[in-house]
Design a protein around this motif. Structure first.
Motif, PDB file in Angstrom:
ATOM      1  N   ALA A  66      -6.540  -6.495 -10.263  1.00 43.16           N
ATOM      2  CA  ALA A  66      -5.442  -6.812  -9.350  1.00 43.16           C
ATOM      3  C   ALA A  66      -5.955  -6.999  -7.923  1.00 43.16           C
ATOM      4  N   GLN A  67      -6.816  -6.104  -7.465  1.00 43.63           N
ATOM      5  CA  GLN A  67      -7.341  -6.213  -6.101  1.00 43.63           C
ATOM      6  C   GLN A  67      -8.265  -7.430  -5.969  1.00 43.63           C
ATOM      7  N   TRP A  68      -9.007  -7.732  -7.024  1.00 42.50           N
ATOM      8  CA  TRP A  68      -9.888  -8.908  -7.015  1.00 42.50           C
ATOM      9  C   TRP A  68      -9.049 -10.181  -6.880  1.00 42.50           C
ATOM     10  N   LEU A  69      -7.940 -10.241  -7.626  1.00 42.46           N
ATOM     11  CA  LEU A  69      -7.064 -11.410  -7.559  1.00 42.46           C
ATOM     12  C   LEU A  69      -6.421 -11.541  -6.175  1.00 42.46           C
ATOM     13  N   ILE A  70      -5.956 -10.438  -5.615  1.00 43.12           N
ATOM     14  CA  ILE A  70      -5.339 -10.471  -4.283  1.00 43.12           C
ATOM     15  C   ILE A  70      -6.339 -10.958  -3.246  1.00 43.12           C
ATOM     16  N   ALA A  71      -7.583 -10.511  -3.365  1.00 40.84           N
ATOM     17  CA  ALA A  71      -8.615 -10.931  -2.410  1.00 40.84           C
ATOM     18  C   ALA A  71      -8.859 -12.439  -2.476  1.00 40.84           C
ATOM     19  N   ARG A  72      -8.447 -13.084  -3.561  1.00 41.59           N
ATOM     20  CA  ARG A  72      -8.608 -14.526  -3.701  1.00 41.59           C
ATOM     21  C   ARG A  72      -7.300 -15.270  -3.464  1.00 41.59           C
ATOM     22  N   GLY A  73      -6.335 -14.587  -2.849  1.00 44.68           N
ATOM     23  CA  GLY A  73      -5.087 -15.237  -2.462  1.00 44.68           C
ATOM     24  C   GLY A  73      -4.040 -15.328  -3.549  1.00 44.68           C
ATOM     25  N   GLU A  74      -4.226 -14.635  -4.651  1.00 43.45           N
ATOM     26  CA  GLU A  74      -3.263 -14.682  -5.746  1.00 43.45           C
ATOM     27  C   GLU A  74      -2.123 -13.698  -5.494  1.00 43.45           C
ATOM     28  N   SER A  75      -0.961 -14.001  -6.046  1.00 44.03           N
ATOM     29  CA  SER A  75       0.205 -13.129  -5.956  1.00 44.03           C
ATOM     30  C   SER A  75       0.227 -12.247  -7.199  1.00 44.03           C
ATOM     31  N   VAL A  76       0.277 -10.917  -6.987  1.00 43.69           N
ATOM     32  CA  VAL A  76       0.164  -9.977  -8.106  1.00 43.69           C
ATOM     33  C   VAL A  76       1.284  -8.944  -8.032  1.00 43.69           C
ATOM     34  N   ASP A  77       1.943  -8.718  -9.175  1.00 41.35           N
ATOM     35  CA  ASP A  77       2.927  -7.649  -9.320  1.00 41.35           C
ATOM     36  C   ASP A  77       2.335  -6.547 -10.188  1.00 41.35           C
ATOM     37  N   GLY A 116       8.720  -5.325 -11.670  1.00 39.73           N
ATOM     38  CA  GLY A 116       7.403  -5.444 -11.039  1.00 39.73           C
ATOM     39  C   GLY A 116       7.485  -5.130  -9.548  1.00 39.73           C
ATOM     40  N   ARG A 117       6.394  -4.649  -9.018  1.00 44.36           N
ATOM     41  CA  ARG A 117       6.299  -4.324  -7.592  1.00 44.36           C
ATOM     42  C   ARG A 117       5.101  -5.057  -7.025  1.00 44.36           C
ATOM     43  N   ASP A 118       5.276  -5.717  -5.875  1.00 50.31           N
ATOM     44  CA  ASP A 118       4.159  -6.428  -5.261  1.00 50.31           C
ATOM     45  C   ASP A 118       2.989  -5.487  -5.020  1.00 50.31           C
ATOM     46  N   VAL A 119       1.807  -5.939  -5.380  1.00 48.57           N
ATOM     47  CA  VAL A 119       0.596  -5.165  -5.127  1.00 48.57           C
ATOM     48  C   VAL A 119       0.055  -5.587  -3.765  1.00 48.57           C
ATOM     49  N   GLU A 120      -0.174  -4.619  -2.927  1.00 47.93           N
ATOM     50  CA  GLU A 120      -0.700  -4.876  -1.592  1.00 47.93           C
ATOM     51  C   GLU A 120      -2.222  -4.746  -1.607  1.00 47.93           C
ATOM     52  N   PRO A 121      -2.906  -5.499  -0.757  1.00 50.43           N
ATOM     53  CA  PRO A 121      -4.363  -5.355  -0.705  1.00 50.43           C
ATOM     54  C   PRO A 121      -4.742  -3.979  -0.165  1.00 50.43           C
ATOM     55  N   GLU A 122      -5.762  -3.418  -0.772  1.00 46.42           N
ATOM     56  CA  GLU A 122      -6.253  -2.124  -0.317  1.00 46.42           C
ATOM     57  C   GLU A 122      -7.080  -2.326   0.951  1.00 46.42           C
ATOM     58  N   ASP A 123      -7.071  -1.328   1.804  1.00 46.64           N
ATOM     59  CA  ASP A 123      -7.858  -1.416   3.035  1.00 46.64           C
ATOM     60  C   ASP A 123      -8.860  -0.259   3.074  1.00 46.64           C
ATOM     61  N   HIS A 124      -9.453  -0.052   4.232  1.00 45.80           N
ATOM     62  CA  HIS A 124     -10.497   0.969   4.357  1.00 45.80           C
ATOM     63  C   HIS A 124      -9.976   2.377   4.060  1.00 45.80           C
TER      64      HIS A 124
END
Length: 187
Positions: A66-77, A116-124
């Motif tokens: 999921a995080q890999w997809l988000i990092a590539r601009g994909e929309s993930v629930d 489904g709930r939008d997955v947010e990108p993880e940060d530091h």
């Protein structure tokens, strides 16, 4: 829009493309949980320019993908496992279960049920939390090991070991232990 449901496992992930209007499966793919196969999965998914990913348990086994997809601009629930189970039981398949059915159920949940709930990108802060959890776990293992060593030395030596015990001192004390008498073993 195509919904891409993903049923993640430790070493493999199964993705199923579902057309939301008809709820028909239009494709499926199983990959290894590896960066090489993540790229293969994304290449496969690009045949549908309008797409949204529905990853079951995106904070657990599906987290890395999921995080890999988000990092590539994909929309993930993120789709809860309980929701996919509910959809699977209510569908005409009854209690049948396999990875492809679970992936399609994840897509269905995201589309029709709105679970489904939008997955947010993880940060530091996420990385720091993981590192802190690991540090705490290591400290707990160390304390447990030292306590076990003290208990062992208390049983083997009169007065046990000093409270400030180093690994070298513990090894020296253990080397000094000798049996008190003869041992007889029953056959």
């Amino acid at each position: 829009m195509i919904l891409l449901g993903v049923d993640p496992h430790k070493s493999t992930h199964t993705a199923t493309a579902v057309e939301p209007e008809s709820n028909q499966q239009v494709g499926t793919m199983r990959i290894e949980a590896s960066l090489t196969d993540y790229r293969r999965l994304l290449t496969w998914a690009k045949r549908w320019p309008q797409r949204k990913w529905a990853v079951e348990n995106a904070n657990g086994l599906g987290r890395h993908l999921a995080q890999w997809l988000i990092a590539r601009g994909e929309s993930v629930d993120d789709v809860p496992a309980a929701a996919t189970s509910r959809v699977r039981e209510l569908s005409r398949g009854g209690r049948r279960k396999n990875d492809q059915i679970d992936a399609a159920a994840a897509a269905t949940v995201a589309c029709l049920q709105g679970d489904g709930r939008d997955v947010e990108p993880e940060d530091h802060t996420t990385a720091l939390a993981l590192l802190d959890e690991r540090r705490v776990n290591l400290a707990q293992v160390r304390v447990r090991t030292v306590n076990q060593l003290h208990a062992l030395l208390r049983d083997l030596l009169p007065g046990g070991a000093p409270t400030q015990l180093s690994a070298d001192m513990a090894a020296k004390l253990l080397r000094s232990v000798r049996p008190a008498g003869e041992r007889t073993y029953a056959a």
